[in-house]
Scaffold this motif. Structure first.
Motif, short mmCIF file in Angstrom:
data_model
loop_
_atom_site.label_atom_id
_atom_site.label_comp_id
_atom_site.label_asym_id
_atom_site.label_seq_id
_atom_site.Cartn_x
_atom_site.Cartn_y
_atom_site.Cartn_z
N ALA A 1 0.58 -1.31 0.49
CA ALA A 1 0.41 -0.71 0.35
C ALA A 1 0.82 1.25 -0.12
O ALA A 1 1.95 0.93 0.75
N TRP A 2 0.97 1.93 -0.61
CA TRP A 2 1.00 3.24 -0.82
C TRP A 2 -0.09 4.62 -0.35
O TRP A 2 -1.00 4.81 -1.34
N THR A 3 0.77 5.64 0.41
CA THR A 3 -0.22 6.86 0.74
C THR A 3 0.34 7.93 -0.05
O THR A 3 0.86 8.41 0.96
N TRP A 4 -0.02 8.49 -1.22
CA TRP A 4 1.00 9.30 -1.71
C TRP A 4 0.47 11.00 -1.48
O TRP A 4 -1.15 10.51 -1.56
N PRO A 5 0.86 11.76 -1.05
CA PRO A 5 2.03 12.03 -1.02
C PRO A 5 2.54 11.88 0.29
O PRO A 5 3.93 12.41 1.14
N ALA A 6 1.93 11.55 1.56
CA ALA A 6 2.69 11.69 2.55
C ALA A 6 3.01 10.34 2.09
O ALA A 6 4.34 11.03 3.01
N GLN A 7 3.28 9.74 2.12
CA GLN A 7 4.98 8.94 1.65
C GLN A 7 5.10 9.66 0.22
O GLN A 7 5.15 8.97 -0.64
N ARG A 8 6.52 9.81 0.09
CA ARG A 8 7.15 10.24 -0.98
C ARG A 8 7.33 8.84 -1.94
O ARG A 8 7.67 8.63 -3.69
N GLN A 9 8.06 7.53 -1.45
CA GLN A 9 8.17 7.04 -2.11
C GLN A 9 7.45 5.58 -1.15
O GLN A 9 7.42 5.75 0.03
#
Length: 174
Positions: A159-167
């Protein structure tokens, strides 16, 4: 006629009083809100319900085999999105015995709630596993990321929460 009856003012009808209307306002608001909620429930499709849940449930074992193969191959991937250039950058890392092998990758970014916003990409990494692909503006959301090999014999998921996680870094389960 008696004097007491003449002294009383004539009674106004109930619909000219404010108290009955004030008392009826609460139930009327509930009826309107309930009708609107019913309209929303019947007119909007629930995108989270899957019609072939049994078939997908049976496929879980196959997915676990693909996860185990990714772990055996020592696969991991990092993904990042650069909003200024509009590019998705990635790096697939393998164990040392399989380094230098280049195969097409299928990258699937699933929107958390709206399937029409899902993004499917086919990328060709270089001999070091790096790739870069143009991608229109990535919506601020939680994305479910699935990366598969060309033969779809292995997969990496996360899972990826963008933009909270940039990568985001996807690792094979051990």
């Amino acid at each position: 006629m008696s004097v007491s009856m003449m002294a009383q003012a004539p009674a106004t009808p109930w619909w000219k009083q404010r108290w009955p209307w004030l008392l009826m306002l609460g139930p009327a608001v509930v009826v309107v809100a309930g009708s609107y909620t019913g309209y929303l429930a019947w007119s909007q499709q629930d995108a989270l319900v899957v019609g072939d849940y049994y078939k997908q449930g049976k496929a879980i074992n196959q997915d676990l085999r693909r996860d185990r193969l990714a772990s055996t191959l020592g696969l991991s991937m990092s993904l990042g999105y650069d909003a200024t250039t509009g590019t998705l950058n990635g790096q697939l890392r393998r164990n040392s015995s399989d380094q230098g092998r280049s195969e097409r990758l299928f990258v699937h970014l699933s929107h958390a709630t709206l399937p029409e916003k899902d993004i499917q990409l086919v990328v060709q990494p270089d001999e070091f596993g790096a790739f870069q692909i143009n991608l229109p503006m990535l919506e601020r959301s939680r994305w479910v990321v699935l990366v598969e090999g060309e033969q779809r014999d292995w997969r990496l998921a996360g899972a990826w929460t963008w933009p909270a996680q940039r990568q985001v870094t996807l690792q094979a389960d051990n």
